[in-house]
Design a protein around this motif. Structure first.
Motif, PDB file in Angstrom:
ATOM      1  N   LEU A   1     -11.315   3.289  12.104  1.00  0.00           N
ATOM      2  CA  LEU A   1     -11.931   4.389  12.843  1.00  0.00           C
ATOM      3  C   LEU A   1     -10.959   5.467  13.293  1.00  0.00           C
ATOM      4  CD1 LEU A   1     -14.238   2.024  14.841  1.00  0.00           C
ATOM      5  CD2 LEU A   1     -14.932   3.545  12.990  1.00  0.00           C
ATOM      6  N   LYS A   2      -9.704   5.102  13.523  1.00  0.00           N
ATOM      7  CA  LYS A   2      -8.679   6.063  13.933  1.00  0.00           C
ATOM      8  C   LYS A   2      -7.359   5.608  13.333  1.00  0.00           C
ATOM      9  CE  LYS A   2     -10.198   8.223  18.158  1.00  0.00           C
ATOM     10  NZ  LYS A   2     -10.163   9.589  17.703  1.00  0.00           N
ATOM     11  N   PRO A   3      -6.474   6.555  13.054  1.00  0.00           N
ATOM     12  CA  PRO A   3      -5.160   6.172  12.524  1.00  0.00           C
ATOM     13  C   PRO A   3      -4.354   5.375  13.553  1.00  0.00           C
ATOM     14  CG  PRO A   3      -5.535   8.538  12.285  1.00  0.00           C
ATOM     15  CD  PRO A   3      -6.638   8.003  13.130  1.00  0.00           C
ATOM     16  N   VAL A   4      -3.487   4.531  13.030  1.00  0.00           N
ATOM     17  CA  VAL A   4      -2.550   3.766  13.854  1.00  0.00           C
ATOM     18  C   VAL A   4      -1.151   4.275  13.532  1.00  0.00           C
ATOM     19  CG1 VAL A   4      -1.580   1.468  14.266  1.00  0.00           C
ATOM     20  CG2 VAL A   4      -4.070   1.763  13.989  1.00  0.00           C
ATOM     21  N   TYR A   5      -0.423   4.640  14.577  1.00  0.00           N
ATOM     22  CA  TYR A   5       0.893   5.264  14.436  1.00  0.00           C
ATOM     23  C   TYR A   5       1.997   4.369  15.008  1.00  0.00           C
ATOM     24  CZ  TYR A   5      -1.835   9.525  13.595  1.00  0.00           C
ATOM     25  OH  TYR A   5      -2.706  10.454  13.089  1.00  0.00           O
ATOM     26  N   PRO A   6       3.244   4.620  14.605  1.00  0.00           N
ATOM     27  CA  PRO A   6       4.345   3.875  15.207  1.00  0.00           C
ATOM     28  C   PRO A   6       4.311   4.000  16.728  1.00  0.00           C
ATOM     29  CG  PRO A   6       5.144   5.186  13.366  1.00  0.00           C
ATOM     30  CD  PRO A   6       3.713   5.594  13.618  1.00  0.00           C
ATOM     31  N   GLY A   7       4.532   2.889  17.403  1.00  0.00           N
ATOM     32  CA  GLY A   7       4.523   2.868  18.859  1.00  0.00           C
ATOM     33  C   GLY A   7       3.170   2.550  19.469  1.00  0.00           C
ATOM     34  N   ASP A   8       2.095   2.594  18.675  1.00  0.00           N
ATOM     35  CA  ASP A   8       0.780   2.233  19.203  1.00  0.00           C
ATOM     36  C   ASP A   8       0.758   0.748  19.552  1.00  0.00           C
ATOM     37  OD1 ASP A   8      -0.249   4.770  18.948  1.00  0.00           O
ATOM     38  OD2 ASP A   8      -1.546   4.308  17.231  1.00  0.00           O
ATOM     39  N   THR A   9       0.095   0.429  20.643  1.00  0.00           N
ATOM     40  CA  THR A   9      -0.139  -0.966  21.013  1.00  0.00           C
ATOM     41  C   THR A   9      -1.604  -1.265  20.772  1.00  0.00           C
ATOM     42  OG1 THR A   9       1.640  -0.965  22.636  1.00  0.00           O
ATOM     43  CG2 THR A   9      -0.035  -2.674  22.868  1.00  0.00           C
ATOM     44  N   LEU A  10      -1.851  -2.258  19.923  1.00  0.00           N
ATOM     45  CA  LEU A  10      -3.212  -2.642  19.549  1.00  0.00           C
ATOM     46  C   LEU A  10      -3.657  -3.834  20.375  1.00  0.00           C
ATOM     47  CD1 LEU A  10      -2.844  -2.393  15.681  1.00  0.00           C
ATOM     48  CD2 LEU A  10      -3.521  -0.601  17.305  1.00  0.00           C
TER      49      LEU A  10
ATOM     50  N   GLU B   1       7.269  13.412   5.988  1.00  0.00           N
ATOM     51  CA  GLU B   1       7.090  14.664   5.259  1.00  0.00           C
ATOM     52  C   GLU B   1       5.778  14.645   4.478  1.00  0.00           C
ATOM     53  OE1 GLU B   1       9.967  12.768   5.055  1.00  0.00           O
ATOM     54  OE2 GLU B   1      11.052  14.030   6.495  1.00  0.00           O
ATOM     55  N   ALA B   2       5.514  13.546   3.780  1.00  0.00           N
ATOM     56  CA  ALA B   2       4.266  13.436   3.024  1.00  0.00           C
ATOM     57  C   ALA B   2       3.069  13.377   3.976  1.00  0.00           C
ATOM     58  CB  ALA B   2       4.297  12.211   2.121  1.00  0.00           C
ATOM     59  N   ALA B   3       3.206  12.637   5.065  1.00  0.00           N
ATOM     60  CA  ALA B   3       2.102  12.497   6.017  1.00  0.00           C
ATOM     61  C   ALA B   3       1.786  13.815   6.711  1.00  0.00           C
ATOM     62  CB  ALA B   3       2.453  11.427   7.055  1.00  0.00           C
ATOM     63  N   ALA B   4       2.795  14.694   6.868  1.00  0.00           N
ATOM     64  CA  ALA B   4       2.586  15.987   7.520  1.00  0.00           C
ATOM     65  C   ALA B   4       1.597  16.857   6.750  1.00  0.00           C
ATOM     66  CB  ALA B   4       3.923  16.717   7.680  1.00  0.00           C
ATOM     67  N   MET B   5       1.437  16.597   5.465  1.00  0.00           N
ATOM     68  CA  MET B   5       0.518  17.384   4.633  1.00  0.00           C
ATOM     69  C   MET B   5      -0.876  16.765   4.561  1.00  0.00           C
ATOM     70  SD  MET B   5       3.159  18.611   1.626  1.00  0.00           S
ATOM     71  CE  MET B   5       3.151  17.032   0.824  1.00  0.00           C
ATOM     72  N   THR B   6      -1.128  15.763   5.393  1.00  0.00           N
ATOM     73  CA  THR B   6      -2.429  15.086   5.411  1.00  0.00           C
ATOM     74  C   THR B   6      -3.047  15.225   6.794  1.00  0.00           C
ATOM     75  OG1 THR B   6      -1.630  12.941   6.230  1.00  0.00           O
ATOM     76  CG2 THR B   6      -1.437  13.350   3.837  1.00  0.00           C
ATOM     77  N   PRO B   7      -4.294  14.829   6.941  1.00  0.00           N
ATOM     78  CA  PRO B   7      -4.903  14.852   8.279  1.00  0.00           C
ATOM     79  C   PRO B   7      -4.187  13.953   9.301  1.00  0.00           C
ATOM     80  CG  PRO B   7      -6.597  14.677   6.606  1.00  0.00           C
ATOM     81  CD  PRO B   7      -5.270  14.508   5.899  1.00  0.00           C
ATOM     82  N   PHE B   8      -3.392  12.977   8.821  1.00  0.00           N
ATOM     83  CA  PHE B   8      -2.671  12.097   9.749  1.00  0.00           C
ATOM     84  C   PHE B   8      -1.608  12.876  10.528  1.00  0.00           C
ATOM     85  CE2 PHE B   8      -3.828   9.048   6.292  1.00  0.00           C
ATOM     86  CZ  PHE B   8      -4.777   8.339   7.020  1.00  0.00           C
TER      87      PHE B   8
ATOM     88  N   ASP C   1       0.848  -1.192   0.000  1.00  0.00           N
ATOM     89  CA  ASP C   1       0.000   0.000   0.000  1.00  0.00           C
ATOM     90  C   ASP C   1       0.889   1.250   0.000  1.00  0.00           C
ATOM     91  OD1 ASP C   1      -2.070   1.823   0.215  1.00  0.00           O
ATOM     92  OD2 ASP C   1      -2.802   1.089   2.153  1.00  0.00           O
ATOM     93  N   PRO C   2       1.609   1.470  -1.129  1.00  0.00           N
ATOM     94  CA  PRO C   2       2.649   2.511  -1.144  1.00  0.00           C
ATOM     95  C   PRO C   2       2.132   3.940  -1.303  1.00  0.00           C
ATOM     96  CG  PRO C   2       2.572   1.390  -3.262  1.00  0.00           C
ATOM     97  CD  PRO C   2       1.588   0.682  -2.359  1.00  0.00           C
ATOM     98  N   GLN C   3       1.168   4.301  -0.476  1.00  0.00           N
ATOM     99  CA  GLN C   3       0.715   5.681  -0.459  1.00  0.00           C
ATOM    100  C   GLN C   3       1.693   6.504   0.370  1.00  0.00           C
ATOM    101  OE1 GLN C   3      -3.703   6.193  -0.329  1.00  0.00           O
ATOM    102  NE2 GLN C   3      -3.620   4.058   0.367  1.00  0.00           N
ATOM    103  N   PRO C   4       1.964   7.740  -0.044  1.00  0.00           N
ATOM    104  CA  PRO C   4       3.018   8.538   0.596  1.00  0.00           C
ATOM    105  C   PRO C   4       2.881   8.692   2.116  1.00  0.00           C
ATOM    106  CG  PRO C   4       2.302   9.589  -1.428  1.00  0.00           C
ATOM    107  CD  PRO C   4       1.373   8.428  -1.193  1.00  0.00           C
ATOM    108  N   PHE C   5       1.647   8.816   2.628  1.00  0.00           N
ATOM    109  CA  PHE C   5       1.474   9.024   4.076  1.00  0.00           C
ATOM    110  C   PHE C   5       1.752   7.769   4.901  1.00  0.00           C
ATOM    111  CE2 PHE C   5      -2.625   8.772   1.911  1.00  0.00           C
ATOM    112  CZ  PHE C   5      -3.185   7.631   2.456  1.00  0.00           C
ATOM    113  N   HIS C   6       1.970   6.617   4.226  1.00  0.00           N
ATOM    114  CA  HIS C   6       2.403   5.395   4.908  1.00  0.00           C
ATOM    115  C   HIS C   6       3.917   5.230   4.821  1.00  0.00           C
ATOM    116  CE1 HIS C   6      -1.744   4.340   5.243  1.00  0.00           C
ATOM    117  NE2 HIS C   6      -1.892   3.884   4.013  1.00  0.00           N
ATOM    118  N   LEU C   7       4.566   6.070   4.020  1.00  0.00           N
ATOM    119  CA  LEU C   7       5.994   5.882   3.739  1.00  0.00           C
ATOM    120  C   LEU C   7       6.893   6.994   4.262  1.00  0.00           C
ATOM    121  CD1 LEU C   7       5.554   4.716   0.055  1.00  0.00           C
ATOM    122  CD2 LEU C   7       6.222   3.277   1.994  1.00  0.00           C
ATOM    123  N   SER C   8       6.347   8.190   4.498  1.00  0.00           N
ATOM    124  CA  SER C   8       7.211   9.318   4.841  1.00  0.00           C
ATOM    125  C   SER C   8       6.508  10.290   5.768  1.00  0.00           C
ATOM    126  CB  SER C   8       7.648  10.002   3.542  1.00  0.00           C
ATOM    127  OG  SER C   8       7.460  11.365   3.542  1.00  0.00           O
TER     128      SER C   8
END
Length: 155
Positions: free
Chosen positions: A90-99, A42-49, A33-40
């Motif tokens: 329902l909510k974004p999952v970020y590095p360090g999150d425990t599911l 910088e790209a994710a900073a320009m999104t709601p994530f 799923d190589p969408q920019p907000f999953h890879l960088s």
């Protein structure tokens, strides 16, 4: 060994947890799923994530791993699944999150044509370390029954 007949509607099970790593998010996204907000960042900073976030499919794969490990530990007699319903991220999952993965059985039916099988519908609920629901879906699982006429497994 847990069979279809051993589980009641309303049964809630805590299956375990997994902590998400940045490396895993990027590796999964690079492959599937190589969408920019999953890879960088910088790209994710320009999104709601706002920062790098796991693919929803990555979250589903991590959830499946926790479920399968739990079922193997319980020796549940699952026979596969014809699918799932009502998948919601329902909510974004970020590095360090425990599911944390839990399930609740909402319906079950014995097969009319195959007396040794039953189908069970469960709501799968995944929360993060803050108790926020991040993923929800309804799973359909076929399970072996321990009824007369059902094939018996050697212990």
């Amino acid at each position: 060994m847990i069979f279809f007949d051993d589980i009641d509607v309303g049964t809630r099970t805590e299956h375990g947890s997994v902590t998400v790593t940045r490396e895993e998010i990027i590796d999964f996204a690079t492959k599937y799923d190589p969408q920019p907000f999953h890879l960088s960042d910088e790209a994710a900073a320009m999104t709601p994530f706002g920062k790098i976030a796991a693919s929803g499919w990555n979250t589903c794969a991590l959830t499946m791993r926790v479920l399968v490990d739990s079922w193997k530990e319980q020796q549940a007699m699952g026979l596969g699944s014809p699918g799932l319903d009502e998948l919601r991220w329902l909510k974004p999952v970020y590095p360090g999150d425990t599911l944390h993965v839990a399930s609740e059985v909402v319906e079950k039916k014995p097969s009319r044509s195959k007396p040794h099988i039953g189908s069970m519908w469960s709501d799968i609920l995944v929360t993060n370390q803050h108790g926020e629901l991040v993923l929800k879906f309804r799973s359909i699982v076929m399970m072996l029954r321990k009824t007369a006429g059902a094939p018996q497994l050697d212990a």
